[in-house]
Motif scaffolding. Structure first.
Motif, PDB file in Angstrom:
ATOM      1  N   GLU A  75     -21.012   8.960  74.635  1.00 46.50           N
ATOM      2  CA  GLU A  75     -19.575   9.112  74.383  1.00 46.50           C
ATOM      3  C   GLU A  75     -19.346   9.564  72.947  1.00 46.50           C
ATOM      4  O   GLU A  75     -18.463  10.386  72.671  1.00 46.50           O
ATOM      5  CB  GLU A  75     -18.855   7.794  74.649  1.00 46.50           C
ATOM      6  CG  GLU A  75     -17.338   7.901  74.677  1.00 46.50           C
ATOM      7  CD  GLU A  75     -16.680   6.639  75.178  1.00 46.50           C
ATOM      8  OE1 GLU A  75     -16.142   6.657  76.299  1.00 46.50           O
ATOM      9  OE2 GLU A  75     -16.711   5.626  74.443  1.00 46.50           O
ATOM     10  N   VAL A  79     -17.343  12.924  71.720  1.00 44.11           N
ATOM     11  CA  VAL A  79     -16.237  12.863  70.754  1.00 44.11           C
ATOM     12  C   VAL A  79     -16.541  13.752  69.554  1.00 44.11           C
ATOM     13  O   VAL A  79     -15.689  14.526  69.100  1.00 44.11           O
ATOM     14  CB  VAL A  79     -15.983  11.406  70.296  1.00 44.11           C
ATOM     15  CG1 VAL A  79     -15.017  11.374  69.115  1.00 44.11           C
ATOM     16  CG2 VAL A  79     -15.435  10.574  71.441  1.00 44.11           C
ATOM     17  N   VAL A  90      -9.596  11.839  65.935  1.00 43.85           N
ATOM     18  CA  VAL A  90      -9.381  10.749  66.889  1.00 43.85           C
ATOM     19  C   VAL A  90      -8.115  10.010  66.495  1.00 43.85           C
ATOM     20  O   VAL A  90      -7.907   9.689  65.315  1.00 43.85           O
ATOM     21  CB  VAL A  90     -10.577   9.774  66.889  1.00 43.85           C
ATOM     22  CG1 VAL A  90     -10.276   8.565  67.775  1.00 43.85           C
ATOM     23  CG2 VAL A  90     -11.836  10.476  67.370  1.00 43.85           C
ATOM     24  N   ILE A 109     -10.082   6.818  74.664  1.00 42.76           N
ATOM     25  CA  ILE A 109     -10.148   7.524  73.385  1.00 42.76           C
ATOM     26  C   ILE A 109      -9.230   8.741  73.444  1.00 42.76           C
ATOM     27  O   ILE A 109      -9.280   9.512  74.399  1.00 42.76           O
ATOM     28  CB  ILE A 109     -11.592   7.969  73.081  1.00 42.76           C
ATOM     29  CG1 ILE A 109     -12.514   6.747  72.995  1.00 42.76           C
ATOM     30  CG2 ILE A 109     -11.643   8.772  71.788  1.00 42.76           C
ATOM     31  CD1 ILE A 109     -13.981   7.088  72.828  1.00 42.76           C
ATOM     32  N   ILE A 111      -7.785  12.221  71.440  1.00 46.74           N
ATOM     33  CA  ILE A 111      -8.187  13.196  70.416  1.00 46.74           C
ATOM     34  C   ILE A 111      -7.186  14.340  70.352  1.00 46.74           C
ATOM     35  O   ILE A 111      -6.721  14.824  71.392  1.00 46.74           O
ATOM     36  CB  ILE A 111      -9.589  13.772  70.738  1.00 46.74           C
ATOM     37  CG1 ILE A 111     -10.662  12.677  70.696  1.00 46.74           C
ATOM     38  CG2 ILE A 111      -9.950  14.915  69.789  1.00 46.74           C
ATOM     39  CD1 ILE A 111     -12.029  13.143  71.152  1.00 46.74           C
ATOM     40  N   ILE A 126     -12.014   9.814  77.825  1.00 44.47           N
ATOM     41  CA  ILE A 126     -11.583  10.609  76.672  1.00 44.47           C
ATOM     42  C   ILE A 126     -10.468  11.568  77.078  1.00 44.47           C
ATOM     43  O   ILE A 126     -10.621  12.351  78.020  1.00 44.47           O
ATOM     44  CB  ILE A 126     -12.767  11.403  76.083  1.00 44.47           C
ATOM     45  CG1 ILE A 126     -13.906  10.452  75.699  1.00 44.47           C
ATOM     46  CG2 ILE A 126     -12.319  12.212  74.871  1.00 44.47           C
ATOM     47  CD1 ILE A 126     -15.179  11.152  75.303  1.00 44.47           C
TER      48      ILE A 126
END
Length: 233
Positions: A75, A79, A90, A109, A111, A126
């Protein structure tokens, strides 16, 4: 066979576990060498043979090969591929944790990134949103501040002392030009902008954020005096 060998040779130049977009890779290196259909069929065969890993639609990586077997992108690797080299930042609780604003943990997460073709993209937990801006250190500092202010009332386990430290660090390096640039590329509420103006005024920092606000509107945000009081509790 020749085309497949050429494709494998090109893929070897990509670092292990570095993500790449198939469409971009094809257009840059193989659009005159093989048809798009043949290209994607080759990728499918490589995925079945464990030479490649499909991360999400149109997104691939060549897994690292170790003596213990194949190691797919973590992960953190995924990222990093969207934020390194001024490509993104982030936001959300991972940001609040890093800034010592909150200890709340989220498995999701978020972004902001300038390097995806579509407006949004999901990869597992994500979530990536396209923003048309170069994420320099100065730009990221402004975005971090605005993200905290924009979500101030909903951040769980808010650390008021951590927030005050963030404000004190921010105002000492305040850059009006960079702030205007961010506000022109990323939409924040008027109350968030008024909140930032209030913080800068509290520390006697010259700014022109009033240009983004209306004298006929009332904006709601906590005063710095109140925040200092809460930090003492």
């Amino acid at each position: 066979m020749e085309r497949n060998n050429a494709l494998k040779k090109a893929l070897k130049l990509i670092a292990a576990n570095e993500l790449f977009e198939a469409s971009k890779f094809y257009c840059e290196q193989f659009n005159t060498f093989m048809s798009e259909a043949a290209f994607y069929k080759s990728l499918e065969r490589m995925v079945k043979a464990n030479y490649l890993i499909k991360i999400s639609k149109g997104l691939y990586a060549r897994p690292e090969q170790t003596k213990y077997g194949l190691v797919p992108p973590s992960e953190e690797d995924i990222v990093a591929s969207f934020i390194d080299n001024s490509k993104g930042i982030v936001i959300g609780y991972q940001l609040y944790n890093a800034l010592n604003i909150s200890t709340q943990i989220s498995k999701n997460i978020k972004i902001y990134c300038n390097a995806i073709d579509q407006m949004t993209k999901n990869i597992g937990n994500i979530f990536i949103e396209r923003k048309e801006i170069e994420f320099s250190e100065e730009v990221c500092n402004v975005i971090q501040m605005l993200e905290v202010l924009n979500n101030f009332n909903t951040i769980q386990e808010l650390n008021y002392n951590g927030f005050i430290s963030l404000c004190e660090k921010f105002y000492k390096h305040y850059n009006e030009e960079v702030t205007k640039k961010v506000l022109s590329k990323i939409r924040y509420s008027k109350s968030t902008i008024a909140f930032l103006r209030n913080i800068l005024n509290h520390y006697d920092v010259d700014n022109t954020l009033d240009e983004n606000l209306s004298v006929f509107s009332t904006y709601y945000y906590p005063s710095m005096e109140k925040i200092y009081e809460l930090a003492q509790l």
